[in-house]
Scaffold this motif. Structure first.
Motif, PDB file in Angstrom:
ATOM      1  N   ASP A 131       0.853  -1.187   0.000  1.00  0.00           N
ATOM      2  CA  ASP A 131       0.000   0.000   0.000  1.00  0.00           C
ATOM      3  C   ASP A 131       0.892   1.241   0.000  1.00  0.00           C
ATOM      4  N   PHE A 132       0.775   2.044  -1.074  1.00  0.00           N
ATOM      5  CA  PHE A 132       1.538   3.281  -1.218  1.00  0.00           C
ATOM      6  C   PHE A 132       0.622   4.503  -1.285  1.00  0.00           C
ATOM      7  N   THR A 133      -0.562   4.423  -0.719  1.00  0.00           N
ATOM      8  CA  THR A 133      -1.513   5.519  -0.801  1.00  0.00           C
ATOM      9  C   THR A 133      -0.869   6.837  -0.378  1.00  0.00           C
ATOM     10  N   GLU A 134      -0.972   7.828  -1.267  1.00  0.00           N
ATOM     11  CA  GLU A 134      -0.487   9.200  -1.055  1.00  0.00           C
ATOM     12  C   GLU A 134       1.022   9.323  -0.862  1.00  0.00           C
ATOM     13  N   VAL A 135       1.792   8.378  -1.359  1.00  0.00           N
ATOM     14  CA  VAL A 135       3.253   8.483  -1.258  1.00  0.00           C
ATOM     15  C   VAL A 135       3.779   9.324  -2.420  1.00  0.00           C
ATOM     16  N   ASN A 136       4.712  10.199  -2.127  1.00  0.00           N
ATOM     17  CA  ASN A 136       5.331  11.047  -3.134  1.00  0.00           C
ATOM     18  C   ASN A 136       6.678  10.439  -3.535  1.00  0.00           C
ATOM     19  N   PHE A 137       6.707   9.859  -4.743  1.00  0.00           N
ATOM     20  CA  PHE A 137       7.931   9.261  -5.261  1.00  0.00           C
ATOM     21  C   PHE A 137       8.830  10.283  -5.958  1.00  0.00           C
ATOM     22  N   ALA A 138       8.399  11.516  -6.065  1.00  0.00           N
ATOM     23  CA  ALA A 138       9.092  12.516  -6.878  1.00  0.00           C
ATOM     24  C   ALA A 138      10.512  12.826  -6.408  1.00  0.00           C
ATOM     25  N   ARG A 139      10.877  12.396  -5.225  1.00  0.00           N
ATOM     26  CA  ARG A 139      12.218  12.711  -4.718  1.00  0.00           C
ATOM     27  C   ARG A 139      13.136  11.494  -4.625  1.00  0.00           C
ATOM     28  N   ILE A 140      12.760  10.379  -5.275  1.00  0.00           N
ATOM     29  CA  ILE A 140      13.632   9.211  -5.206  1.00  0.00           C
ATOM     30  C   ILE A 140      14.864   9.428  -6.072  1.00  0.00           C
ATOM     31  N   ASP A 141      15.911   8.693  -5.767  1.00  0.00           N
ATOM     32  CA  ASP A 141      17.160   8.765  -6.513  1.00  0.00           C
ATOM     33  C   ASP A 141      16.932   8.225  -7.920  1.00  0.00           C
ATOM     34  N   GLN A 142      17.267   9.000  -8.922  1.00  0.00           N
ATOM     35  CA  GLN A 142      17.057   8.619 -10.312  1.00  0.00           C
ATOM     36  C   GLN A 142      18.349   8.213 -11.008  1.00  0.00           C
ATOM     37  N   PHE A 143      19.435   8.106 -10.280  1.00  0.00           N
ATOM     38  CA  PHE A 143      20.717   7.807 -10.911  1.00  0.00           C
ATOM     39  C   PHE A 143      20.725   6.406 -11.519  1.00  0.00           C
ATOM     40  N   ILE A 144      20.573   5.399 -10.720  1.00  0.00           N
ATOM     41  CA  ILE A 144      20.415   4.019 -11.189  1.00  0.00           C
ATOM     42  C   ILE A 144      19.194   3.490 -10.459  1.00  0.00           C
ATOM     43  N   TYR A 145      18.230   3.005 -11.223  1.00  0.00           N
ATOM     44  CA  TYR A 145      17.014   2.550 -10.574  1.00  0.00           C
ATOM     45  C   TYR A 145      16.429   1.379 -11.344  1.00  0.00           C
ATOM     46  N   GLU A 146      15.717   0.538 -10.632  1.00  0.00           N
ATOM     47  CA  GLU A 146      14.931  -0.532 -11.236  1.00  0.00           C
ATOM     48  C   GLU A 146      13.976  -1.017 -10.163  1.00  0.00           C
ATOM     49  N   PHE A 147      12.685  -0.815 -10.426  1.00  0.00           N
ATOM     50  CA  PHE A 147      11.680  -1.274  -9.482  1.00  0.00           C
ATOM     51  C   PHE A 147      10.402  -1.556 -10.237  1.00  0.00           C
ATOM     52  N   ASN A 148       9.589  -2.466  -9.677  1.00  0.00           N
ATOM     53  CA  ASN A 148       8.335  -2.872 -10.283  1.00  0.00           C
ATOM     54  C   ASN A 148       7.298  -3.090  -9.197  1.00  0.00           C
ATOM     55  N   PHE A 149       6.030  -2.920  -9.592  1.00  0.00           N
ATOM     56  CA  PHE A 149       4.925  -3.029  -8.654  1.00  0.00           C
ATOM     57  C   PHE A 149       3.927  -4.067  -9.146  1.00  0.00           C
ATOM     58  N   THR A 150       3.497  -4.970  -8.268  1.00  0.00           N
ATOM     59  CA  THR A 150       2.483  -5.972  -8.597  1.00  0.00           C
ATOM     60  C   THR A 150       1.401  -5.956  -7.525  1.00  0.00           C
ATOM     61  N   ASN A 151       0.154  -5.792  -7.971  1.00  0.00           N
ATOM     62  CA  ASN A 151      -1.017  -5.794  -7.069  1.00  0.00           C
ATOM     63  C   ASN A 151      -0.882  -4.811  -5.908  1.00  0.00           C
ATOM     64  N   CYS A 152      -0.354  -3.633  -6.197  1.00  0.00           N
ATOM     65  CA  CYS A 152      -0.174  -2.618  -5.164  1.00  0.00           C
ATOM     66  C   CYS A 152      -1.280  -1.572  -5.219  1.00  0.00           C
ATOM     67  N   LYS A 153      -1.613  -1.020  -4.057  1.00  0.00           N
ATOM     68  CA  LYS A 153      -2.548   0.095  -3.969  1.00  0.00           C
ATOM     69  C   LYS A 153      -1.715   1.370  -4.001  1.00  0.00           C
TER      70      LYS A 153
END
Length: 191
Positions: free
Chosen positions: A75-97
């Motif tokens: 559950d990520f309701t109302e989470v602000n991802f706009a400030r995550i590190d963008q240098f090297i990234y890899e992430f995926n979401f399955t069945n998440c709110k």
């Protein structure tokens, strides 16, 4: 300041507080049914980690690095991802709110959202090139000025975006998405 490294550990049903994750690197760790709602992540690295049925709702993620991370049923309701590190990234979401999440101006190229609820999510100005939206609820999600080239919306529903304000070259939609693509032109689509 040096990072504390935590390797190959499993955390189950833990409740984490405030700044427990600051200046730490977690590698090959698994988090199951953990609660992060009180956390304020700062300078945290997750490398090849897996999160299952965890609650991040309203948590503060600031300068967090996600590399090879998989989120399942979180559950990520109302989470602000706009400030995550963008240098090297890899992430995926399955069945998440992920309702009311913010991805404003992020580079999300090649990220996949599988079976996620993304109601009123903010993807404005984000790079969504080759992003997979598989069976996602995109009701009221905002894509203005986003780059959705080669994105796959084929199995998702409630897709509504303005083709004049969003790059959609070679994006894939199903025919049920036509009303959401045409609604900005104030026309009626009938079968």
């Amino acid at each position: 300041m040096s990072f504390e490294i935590i390797y190959n550990q499993e955390f189950n049903n833990d409740f984490f507080f405030d700044d427990e994750f600051n200046f730490k690197e977690y590698e090959a760790c698994t988090f199951i049914k953990c609660d992060f709602t009180e956390c304020h992540f700062k300078n945290t690295v997750f490398l090849d980690c897996k999160f299952e049925d965890c609650n991040f709702s309203n948590s503060d993620i600031n300068n967090i690095a996600l590399r090879g991370v998989h989120f399942l049923g979180c559950d990520f309701t109302e989470v602000n991802f706009a400030r995550i590190d963008q240098f090297i990234y890899e992430f995926n979401f399955t069945n998440c709110k992920m309702d009311y999440t913010k991805f404003y101006a992020l580079n999300l190229q090649n990220v996949s959202f599988n079976g996620c609820s993304l109601i009123s999510a903010d993807f404005m100005e984000a790079n969504l090139t080759k992003v997979m939206f598989d069976s996602c609820n995109l009701h009221l999600a905002e894509f203005e000025r986003a780059n959705c080239e080669n994105a796959d919306f084929y199995t998702s529903y409630h897709v509504s975006l303005n083709p004049l304000k969003t790059k959609i070259k070679r994006a894939v939609f199903n025919k049920e998405a036509l009303p959401g693509l045409m609604s900005h032109f104030d026309i009626i689509v009938k079968e």
